[in-house]
Scaffold this motif. Structure first.
Motif, short mmCIF file in Angstrom:
data_model
loop_
_atom_site.label_atom_id
_atom_site.label_comp_id
_atom_site.label_asym_id
_atom_site.label_seq_id
_atom_site.Cartn_x
_atom_site.Cartn_y
_atom_site.Cartn_z
N HIS A 56 62.65 33.78 16.56
CA HIS A 56 63.16 33.46 15.23
C HIS A 56 64.15 34.50 14.69
O HIS A 56 64.75 34.30 13.64
N CYS A 57 64.28 35.64 15.40
CA CYS A 57 65.22 36.70 15.00
C CYS A 57 64.94 37.22 13.59
O CYS A 57 65.84 37.62 12.87
N LEU A 58 63.65 37.19 13.19
CA LEU A 58 63.30 37.62 11.83
C LEU A 58 62.84 39.07 11.79
O LEU A 58 62.88 39.71 10.73
N ARG A 59 62.37 39.59 12.95
CA ARG A 59 61.81 40.93 12.94
C ARG A 59 62.52 41.86 13.91
O ARG A 59 61.96 42.83 14.42
N GLY A 60 63.81 41.56 14.14
CA GLY A 60 64.65 42.43 14.96
C GLY A 60 64.09 42.72 16.33
O GLY A 60 63.80 41.80 17.12
N LYS A 61 63.88 44.01 16.63
CA LYS A 61 63.43 44.44 17.94
C LYS A 61 62.06 43.85 18.28
O LYS A 61 61.79 43.48 19.43
N PHE A 81 58.89 29.27 32.24
CA PHE A 81 59.09 29.76 30.88
C PHE A 81 60.48 29.40 30.38
O PHE A 81 61.47 29.51 31.09
N ARG A 82 60.55 28.94 29.13
CA ARG A 82 61.83 28.67 28.47
C ARG A 82 61.79 29.25 27.06
O ARG A 82 60.79 29.13 26.36
N SER A 83 62.88 29.88 26.67
CA SER A 83 62.95 30.44 25.32
C SER A 83 64.29 30.08 24.69
O SER A 83 65.26 29.73 25.38
N LYS A 84 64.33 30.21 23.37
CA LYS A 84 65.56 29.92 22.63
C LYS A 84 65.61 30.84 21.41
O LYS A 84 64.60 31.05 20.73
N ARG A 85 66.79 31.40 21.16
CA ARG A 85 66.97 32.26 20.00
C ARG A 85 67.58 31.44 18.86
O ARG A 85 68.60 30.77 19.05
N VAL A 86 66.95 31.48 17.70
CA VAL A 86 67.44 30.78 16.52
C VAL A 86 67.38 31.73 15.33
O VAL A 86 66.32 32.27 15.02
N ASN A 87 68.52 31.97 14.71
CA ASN A 87 68.55 32.83 13.53
C ASN A 87 68.06 32.03 12.33
O ASN A 87 68.81 31.27 11.73
N ILE A 88 66.80 32.22 12.00
CA ILE A 88 66.17 31.43 10.94
C ILE A 88 66.80 31.71 9.59
O ILE A 88 66.97 30.79 8.77
N ASN A 89 67.20 32.95 9.34
CA ASN A 89 67.83 33.27 8.05
C ASN A 89 69.14 32.51 7.86
O ASN A 89 69.45 32.06 6.75
N ASP A 90 69.89 32.34 8.94
CA ASP A 90 71.13 31.54 8.86
C ASP A 90 70.80 30.09 8.54
O ASP A 90 71.48 29.43 7.74
N LEU A 91 69.74 29.58 9.16
CA LEU A 91 69.32 28.19 8.94
C LEU A 91 68.87 27.99 7.50
O LEU A 91 69.14 26.96 6.89
N VAL A 92 68.18 29.00 6.96
CA VAL A 92 67.72 28.94 5.56
C VAL A 92 68.91 28.82 4.61
O VAL A 92 68.92 28.02 3.67
N ARG A 93 69.94 29.64 4.87
CA ARG A 93 71.13 29.63 4.01
C ARG A 93 71.91 28.32 4.14
O ARG A 93 72.36 27.76 3.14
N LYS A 94 72.06 27.83 5.36
CA LYS A 94 72.84 26.62 5.58
C LYS A 94 72.19 25.39 4.98
O LYS A 94 72.85 24.54 4.40
N LYS A 95 70.86 25.29 5.13
CA LYS A 95 70.16 24.07 4.70
C LYS A 95 69.47 24.22 3.35
O LYS A 95 68.92 23.25 2.82
#
Length: 462
Positions: A56-61, A81-95
């Motif tokens: 979620h890219c919310l807690r940095g490292k 294993f599969r992973s995906k990076r999503v900047n949740i803060n950007d999503l919050v601002r956009k939506k």
């Protein structure tokens, strides 16, 4: 733990032999425990596992380290294993939505992507008995109904399964300890900054200490009891829905007779209609359900707008539930001249065939809904197709005088939202055919007719 989980899986028919299962893994105790247990059971259950992780890219490292931890854990278990990076803060601002909602949307979107990619049948999520208790308690405080008191279902849509739903958080943590598993700990879960965290960290411990030390089990038992009764009412409501509702997915018409049913049934029928048109029940609340009931008691034509762009309309006591389509204003002025043979009219999504035939004694004029016959010699001007316009008048078959097209639609009880999308076949300036409804008296075939114009209309694929 393994026995409890296996029992939950079997009682709820969570898996079938050969199922491919996407397991949602954050790296915390619950999801790591779930993956570990399912891995221990995969041979017995004959399932294949895939792990899905969202950063979620919310807690940095720390978020990056969570991702690496899950990847390594899966590598040790030989699980893809599969992973995906999503900047949740950007999503919050956009939506303009909360971080919890944004995170949920991102996770479930990713789960569906992987389900499609791997051809998976199930998605396993690590909700446990404590999550269930917290959910039920939060919904009680919001004034929920029976459906809300069920809390988190062990199986939803025959896709999402929750094998740990009967396991307490304490037993999960002990399982991790006994098996030397060191899951990641999200420190934000230990801070009372969200409503759920406050219930988990403050309210439930207070109830345990002062009222009921077994409150988690009690709330889970409540949810299970309510589920049995609610499932029965839902079954009855679905039967009544089939009886009273005309459902074409884009629009549901609830017959007026449905509103004579018991309140517990009609409210569920309305919820089913909203779900089938909208695709979900997000943002719909109890007040919206009763607004629909109130609309039905009003005069015809009364309208209501609900969340998710859902429109409700009273049409002579029947209730239409639909999503408002954007109507291109230019359509009102579009008209096409039709010629002999097949005419493909893209804007109307129709194929229209004009055929000139001689009237003979043995000619059988069979009037069908989308095949009509007109006296060719009575036609003056071009044959055109168009939408309705203000002031349109029409002379229905069997009448001497004309009437407003609007009045005809009212007489025929044509819903308002459909009237602008009904094609009109015209000869010169006269409406000859309100397609799907009536033909004009002015062009009827009679004993003096010598030549007949046969018009056939068929839907074309969009």
């Amino acid at each position: 733990m393994i026995e409890t989980t296996l029992k939950t899986i079997k009682e709820n028919n969570m898996f079938e032999k050969g199922d491919k299962v996407i397991v949602a893994v954050s790296g915390g105790p619950d999801s790591i425990c779930l993956l570990h247990i399912l891995n221990a059971l995969k041979e017995q259950l004959q399932i294949t596992l895939y792990a899905a992780h969202i950063n979620h890219c919310l807690r940095g490292k720390e978020s990056d380290e969570d991702e690496k931890y899950v990847e390594k854990f899966c590598e040790n278990l030989n699980i893809e294993f599969r992973s995906k990076r999503v900047n949740i803060n950007d999503l919050v601002r956009k939506k303009n939505i909360s971080s919890e909602t944004a995170g949920r949307e991102a996770r479930y979107k990713f789960f569906y992507e992987l389900k499609s990619k791997f051809g998976a049948q199930k998605i396993a999520i690590a909700h446990n008995a404590n999550d269930q208790a917290e959910t039920v308690l939060m919904r009680i405080m919001r004034g929920t109904g029976m459906e809300g008191l069920i809390g988190i279902r062990s199986v939803r849509d025959n896709i999402f399964v929750r094998p740990l739903i009967n396991c307490s958080r304490e037993s999960i943590e002990k399982y991790c300890e006994d098996n030397n598993i060191n899951p990641r700990i999200d420190k934000t879960n230990l801070e009372p900054i969200y409503a759920r965290n406050k219930v988990r960290l403050q309210l439930i411990p207070y109830i345990k200490e002062n009222f009921n030390e077994d409150i988690v089990t009690t709330l889970n038992r409540l949810a299970s009891t309510i589920r049995v009764d609610n499932d029965y009412l839902e079954m009855i409501a679905k039967e009544k829905y089939k009886k009273y509702c005309d459902d074409n997915k884009e629009k549901v018409i609830i017959s007026k007779e449905a509103f004579l049913e018991h309140e517990s049934i009609i409210t569920r029928i309305i919820r089913l209609a909203l779900y089938n048109v909208s695709g979900n029940l997000y943002n719909f609340e109890k007040i919206h359900i009763y607004d629909v009931i109130d609309i039905q008691k009003n005069a015809t034509g009364k309208m209501l707008t609900l969340p998710n762009k859902i429109h409700i309309q009273n049409n002579y006591g029947d209730i239409s539930v639909y999503k408002k389509k954007e109507q291109n204003i230019k359509n009102n002025n579009i008209e096409y001249t039709l010629h002999s043979g097949l005419n493909k009219i893209k804007d109307f999504n129709l194929g229209i065939t004009l055929e000139l035939i001689d009237k003979t004694d043995n000619l059988v004029v069979k009037q069908e809904n989308f095949v009509k016959y007109f006296d060719y010699n009575k036609i003056k001007g071009d044959t055109i197709i168009r939408w309705r316009k203000d002031g349109d008048r029409f002379t229905p078959l069997g009448m001497k005088g004309s009437k407003k097209l609007k009045d005809l639609f009212i007489d025929l009880k044509v819903p308002k939202d459909e009237r602008d999308r009904i094609p009109l076949i015209c000869f010169g300036g006269e409406i000859a055919w309100v397609v799907g409804y009536r033909v004009s008296e002015l062009f009827k075939v009679d004993k003096n007719t010598k030549k007949i114009l046969k018009i056939t209309i068929e839907s074309e694929e969009a």
